[in-house]
Design a protein around this motif. Structure first.
Motif, short mmCIF file in Angstrom:
data_model
loop_
_atom_site.label_atom_id
_atom_site.label_comp_id
_atom_site.label_asym_id
_atom_site.label_seq_id
_atom_site.Cartn_x
_atom_site.Cartn_y
_atom_site.Cartn_z
N ASP A 34 0.83 -1.20 0.00
CA ASP A 34 0.00 0.00 0.00
C ASP A 34 0.87 1.26 0.00
N ARG A 35 1.91 1.25 0.78
CA ARG A 35 2.80 2.42 0.83
C ARG A 35 3.57 2.60 -0.47
N LEU A 36 3.96 1.51 -1.10
CA LEU A 36 4.65 1.61 -2.40
C LEU A 36 3.72 2.22 -3.45
N GLN A 38 1.12 4.20 -2.84
CA GLN A 38 0.94 5.62 -2.50
C GLN A 38 2.16 6.44 -2.90
N ARG A 39 3.34 5.92 -2.64
CA ARG A 39 4.56 6.65 -2.96
C ARG A 39 4.74 6.83 -4.47
N SER A 40 4.19 5.91 -5.24
CA SER A 40 4.31 6.02 -6.71
C SER A 40 3.33 7.04 -7.28
N ASP A 41 2.50 7.64 -6.43
CA ASP A 41 1.51 8.65 -6.83
C ASP A 41 0.53 8.07 -7.85
N TRP A 42 0.16 6.82 -7.61
CA TRP A 42 -0.71 6.09 -8.51
C TRP A 42 -2.07 6.75 -8.68
N ARG A 148 12.97 -5.87 2.53
CA ARG A 148 13.06 -5.21 1.23
C ARG A 148 14.36 -5.51 0.47
N GLN A 159 4.06 -0.58 -11.54
CA GLN A 159 3.25 0.26 -12.44
C GLN A 159 2.59 -0.58 -13.53
#
Length: 178
Positions: A34-36, A38-42, A148, A159
């Protein structure tokens, strides 16, 4: 069945590793995924792409030329036509007013449809994110469980996974952009 005492690791360590794996897959993996996302500005980029798709599929009603009595009779009959229009006023105004009102109604309907389709982009983008998290929960769990260090392909190609999920039938909305 083998006895747990025969394994090189103690049963407490084995249970701890199994517990860590379960927590990684169903807890921290989902959180990291979920954080990945959000961080990708999806959400923002997805809504922009869908809005552009919707706008490219919209058909704009063609505008009618501004016609009135002078334009119609003046061009056709010349000076005599302009004199008739001046004397009797807008003989053709009711017809052209109706056509203009119809065109305005079509324009408003197209704008309303566009607004409604844009409003649905948020839920469609959220659907894609949820679908990716559900489909690749083990990949996100491995990523989280390895601190990670290990990045499975679905996490690496996040993406691409999101785009595929966005265009999947389960995330398409009836009446929206397809």
């Amino acid at each position: 069945m083998r006895d747990l005492a025969q394994f090189p690791l103690s049963s407490g360590v084995m249970l701890g590793l199994i517990g860590y794996g379960i927590i990684s897959v169903f807890g921290t993996g989902q959180l990291i995924g979920d954080r990945l996302i959000q961080r990708s500005d999806w959400q923002r980029s997805c809504q922009q792409v869908l809005t552009q798709e919707i706008m490219s599929q919209q058909t704009v009603p063609q505008s009618l030329p501004q016609l009135d009595c002078n334009a119609l009779l003046g061009g056709f009959l010349g000076k005599a036509g302009k004199e008739v229009c001046h004397r009797y006023g807008g003989l053709t105004d009711p017809l052209f007013n109706q056509m203009k009102a119809r065109q305005d109604a079509l324009r408003r309907a197209a704008k309303s449809k566009l607004t409604q389709a844009k409003a649905r982009t948020s839920s469609r983008c959220g659907c894609a994110a949820t679908k990716v998290l559900d489909q690749h929960k083990f990949a996100f769990g491995i990523h989280a469980g390895s601190l990670r260090i290990v990045t499975p392909r679905p996490v690496h190609d996040l993406q691409s996974s999101l785009q595929s999920a966005l265009h999947s039938p389960s995330c398409k909305i009836e009446g929206g952009a397809s």
